[in-house]
Design an enzyme around this catalytic site. Sequence first.
Site, PDB file in Angstrom:
ATOM      1  N   GLU A 162       0.897  -1.153  -0.121  1.00 36.05           N
ATOM      2  CA  GLU A 162       0.129   0.077   0.012  1.00 36.05           C
ATOM      3  C   GLU A 162       0.767   1.382   0.050  1.00 36.05           C
ATOM      4  O   GLU A 162       0.474   2.051  -0.738  1.00 36.05           O
ATOM      5  CB  GLU A 162      -0.965  -0.136   1.238  1.00 36.05           C
ATOM      6  CG  GLU A 162      -1.898   1.088   1.106  1.00 36.05           C
ATOM      7  CD  GLU A 162      -2.976   1.150   2.402  1.00 36.05           C
ATOM      8  OE1 GLU A 162      -3.566   2.073   2.801  1.00 36.05           O
ATOM      9  OE2 GLU A 162      -3.164   0.032   3.025  1.00 36.05           O
ATOM     10  N   ARG A 202      14.681  -6.073 -14.632  1.00 35.50           N
ATOM     11  CA  ARG A 202      14.095  -7.207 -15.568  1.00 35.50           C
ATOM     12  C   ARG A 202      13.146  -8.040 -14.342  1.00 35.50           C
ATOM     13  O   ARG A 202      13.281  -8.190 -13.213  1.00 35.50           O
ATOM     14  CB  ARG A 202      15.034  -8.128 -16.044  1.00 35.50           C
ATOM     15  CG  ARG A 202      15.902  -7.544 -17.119  1.00 35.50           C
ATOM     16  CD  ARG A 202      16.858  -8.562 -17.477  1.00 35.50           C
ATOM     17  NE  ARG A 202      16.190  -9.486 -18.716  1.00 35.50           N
ATOM     18  CZ  ARG A 202      16.062  -9.324 -19.900  1.00 35.50           C
ATOM     19  NH1 ARG A 202      16.505  -8.056 -20.081  1.00 35.50           N
ATOM     20  NH2 ARG A 202      15.621 -10.031 -20.658  1.00 35.50           N
ATOM     21  N   GLU A 227      -1.844  -9.391  -1.938  1.00 32.76           N
ATOM     22  CA  GLU A 227      -3.275  -8.774  -2.082  1.00 32.76           C
ATOM     23  C   GLU A 227      -3.937  -9.140  -3.444  1.00 32.76           C
ATOM     24  O   GLU A 227      -3.218  -9.011  -4.440  1.00 32.76           O
ATOM     25  CB  GLU A 227      -2.930  -7.144  -2.200  1.00 32.76           C
ATOM     26  CG  GLU A 227      -2.398  -6.488  -0.811  1.00 32.76           C
ATOM     27  CD  GLU A 227      -3.253  -6.749   0.621  1.00 32.76           C
ATOM     28  OE1 GLU A 227      -4.419  -6.605   0.385  1.00 32.76           O
ATOM     29  OE2 GLU A 227      -2.896  -7.254   1.498  1.00 32.76           O
TER      30      GLU A 227
END
Length: 307
Positions: free
Chosen positions: A80, A225, A281
């Site tokens: 977050e 990458r 999440e």
Amino acid sequence: MKQPYNHGVLFYHEHSGLKDIHNGIGEVAKSLSSMCKHLSLQLSENKGDIIKYCKSIKNENYSSDVDVLFILGGDGTLNELVNGVMQYQLNLPIGVIPGGTFNDFTKTLQLHPNFKTASEQLLTSHAESYDVLKVNDLYVLNFVGLGLIVQNAENVQDGSKDIFGKFSYIGSTVKTLLNPVKFDFSLTVDGETKEGNTSMMLIANGPNIGGGQIPLTDLSPQDGRANTFVFNDQTLNILNDILKKRDSMNWNEITQGIDHISGKHITLSTNPSMKVDIDGEINLETPIEIQVLPKAIQLLTATEQNN
């Protein structure tokens, strides 16, 4: 000791993984106050609050002198803050203090899993730049996963016991689920397309996922990458392959059942549409587009792990 920062903000949730969050905050603040002339403790009561505070810091409504951010929590809480910092282009270093179910990226930062010890390590840490994955309109620091990874994450989010153990996101997931749901996919990495059928896919920026380490010796969140792993079958040979360290040059030659593709730009579509786990999440569904943003965020990194 000279305090290197003027004003630090420590974000935390009351429902973090710490048994006594208030005593924990006190211990952490002892170390952080040695780093900052002024330390603000900022409770995040609801999901999304940290992003709102980042907007307030950007607009200088919170304060005009904030020059370092700290986060006490697990990978989801860190995710977050990363989204807030990236959305509002806050060019501020972040100090991460473990305090959740999974704290995978703190290992990458060479920080101790104990919150008190980790906060003490930050006193001698230095800021380094790390890559960020932009997944559609969201930002990801550690990994993107779908298939069995999502099923395990949903078990954890539902509050049930993590039935897969420390190596949940990779090894034991494959070993435990005997009848996984498969899906068709079309994966394009830097213009090269691969199509097939699988039950699990992982796109990794960091080397530590779900409490375990991906045994790819040159996997780095600082190389510009992302590393895509496609699990082709669910034999026990995969578990053995996962535990053997190797580098990217010979992965596909000696690994059976897991394809590895490295690149900077990834598009993925599936049939049927699949839920996507980003750093623990579950906020997205396929199709997704992933772009590597090289060295886009500053994180305080320990010089060596304090075991």
